[in-house]
Scaffold this motif. Sequence first.
Motif, mmCIF file in Angstrom:
data_model
loop_
_atom_site.group_PDB
_atom_site.id
_atom_site.type_symbol
_atom_site.label_atom_id
_atom_site.label_comp_id
_atom_site.label_asym_id
_atom_site.label_seq_id
_atom_site.Cartn_x
_atom_site.Cartn_y
_atom_site.Cartn_z
ATOM 1 N N THR A 38 0.837 -1.206 0.000
ATOM 2 C CA THR A 38 0.000 0.000 0.000
ATOM 3 C C THR A 38 0.874 1.259 0.000
ATOM 4 O OG1 THR A 38 -0.137 -0.075 2.411
ATOM 5 C CG2 THR A 38 -1.930 -1.138 1.175
ATOM 6 N N ALA A 39 1.894 1.258 -0.835
ATOM 7 C CA ALA A 39 2.850 2.374 -0.879
ATOM 8 C C ALA A 39 2.196 3.690 -1.274
ATOM 9 C CB ALA A 39 3.980 2.041 -1.847
ATOM 10 N N HIS A 40 1.195 3.630 -2.125
ATOM 11 C CA HIS A 40 0.505 4.834 -2.606
ATOM 12 C C HIS A 40 -1.007 4.627 -2.573
ATOM 13 C CE1 HIS A 40 3.758 7.421 -4.233
ATOM 14 N NE2 HIS A 40 4.424 6.274 -4.279
ATOM 15 N N ARG A 41 -1.721 5.735 -2.565
ATOM 16 C CA ARG A 41 -3.188 5.645 -2.565
ATOM 17 C C ARG A 41 -3.745 5.420 -3.971
ATOM 18 N NH1 ARG A 41 -2.397 11.130 -1.200
ATOM 19 N NH2 ARG A 41 -2.711 12.453 -3.014
ATOM 20 N N ASP A 42 -2.910 5.701 -4.984
ATOM 21 C CA ASP A 42 -3.294 5.470 -6.377
ATOM 22 C C ASP A 42 -2.222 4.621 -7.061
ATOM 23 O OD1 ASP A 42 -5.789 6.948 -6.712
ATOM 24 O OD2 ASP A 42 -4.593 8.745 -6.330
ATOM 25 N N ALA A 43 -2.480 4.248 -8.286
ATOM 26 C CA ALA A 43 -1.538 3.416 -9.041
ATOM 27 C C ALA A 43 -0.166 4.078 -9.111
ATOM 28 C CB ALA A 43 -2.078 3.182 -10.446
ATOM 29 N N VAL A 44 0.871 3.296 -8.866
ATOM 30 C CA VAL A 44 2.241 3.796 -8.948
ATOM 31 C C VAL A 44 2.608 3.896 -10.426
ATOM 32 C CG1 VAL A 44 4.656 3.372 -8.350
ATOM 33 C CG2 VAL A 44 2.850 2.767 -6.730
ATOM 34 N N SER A 45 2.979 5.089 -10.855
ATOM 35 C CA SER A 45 3.302 5.293 -12.266
ATOM 36 C C SER A 45 4.797 5.336 -12.537
ATOM 37 C CB SER A 45 2.654 6.578 -12.778
ATOM 38 O OG SER A 45 3.009 7.674 -11.960
ATOM 39 N N LYS A 46 5.612 5.533 -11.475
ATOM 40 C CA LYS A 46 7.054 5.662 -11.697
ATOM 41 C C LYS A 46 7.828 5.265 -10.455
ATOM 42 C CE LYS A 46 10.574 7.463 -14.069
ATOM 43 N NZ LYS A 46 10.996 7.012 -15.356
ATOM 44 N N VAL A 47 8.892 4.508 -10.642
ATOM 45 C CA VAL A 47 9.909 4.298 -9.606
ATOM 46 C C VAL A 47 11.238 4.718 -10.212
ATOM 47 C CG1 VAL A 47 8.737 2.474 -8.311
ATOM 48 C CG2 VAL A 47 10.247 1.849 -10.181
ATOM 49 N N THR A 48 12.060 5.339 -9.387
ATOM 50 C CA THR A 48 13.383 5.760 -9.830
ATOM 51 C C THR A 48 14.362 5.609 -8.683
ATOM 52 O OG1 THR A 48 14.593 7.500 -11.000
ATOM 53 C CG2 THR A 48 13.096 8.201 -9.255
ATOM 54 N N LEU A 49 15.603 5.403 -8.996
ATOM 55 C CA LEU A 49 16.613 5.232 -7.963
ATOM 56 C C LEU A 49 17.357 6.540 -7.773
ATOM 57 C CD1 LEU A 49 17.836 1.733 -9.045
ATOM 58 C CD2 LEU A 49 16.201 2.319 -7.276
ATOM 59 N N ILE A 50 17.374 7.025 -6.539
ATOM 60 C CA ILE A 50 18.063 8.264 -6.210
ATOM 61 C C ILE A 50 19.526 7.970 -5.917
ATOM 62 C CG2 ILE A 50 18.141 10.186 -4.579
ATOM 63 C CD1 ILE A 50 15.034 9.662 -4.255
#
Length: 89
Positions: A38-50
Amino acid sequence: GVRSVRFSQDGQVLWAGAADHSIVGLSPTGALAWRNPTAHRDAVSKVTLIDEHLIGSGDDSGAVKVWDARQAPERPVMAFDLFQVSDTN
């Protein structure tokens, strides 16, 4: 389904964000290394590595979160919402 994937800098973790609001990190063998269903309340559209430990994620509503892979996945280390401003002229 999966909407965004990134490999860690060392190639040891595959990070994925999904339409079901989750973020997962998988090892090269497919073992679960990190997961927040449940990382987000909506669909996750992007992951990126900092960097080697920090993962950024964004969802369809404009929420942006930063996660530390060294910590338990329940809470991001930073979170904020970006709102789209519309011009009504």
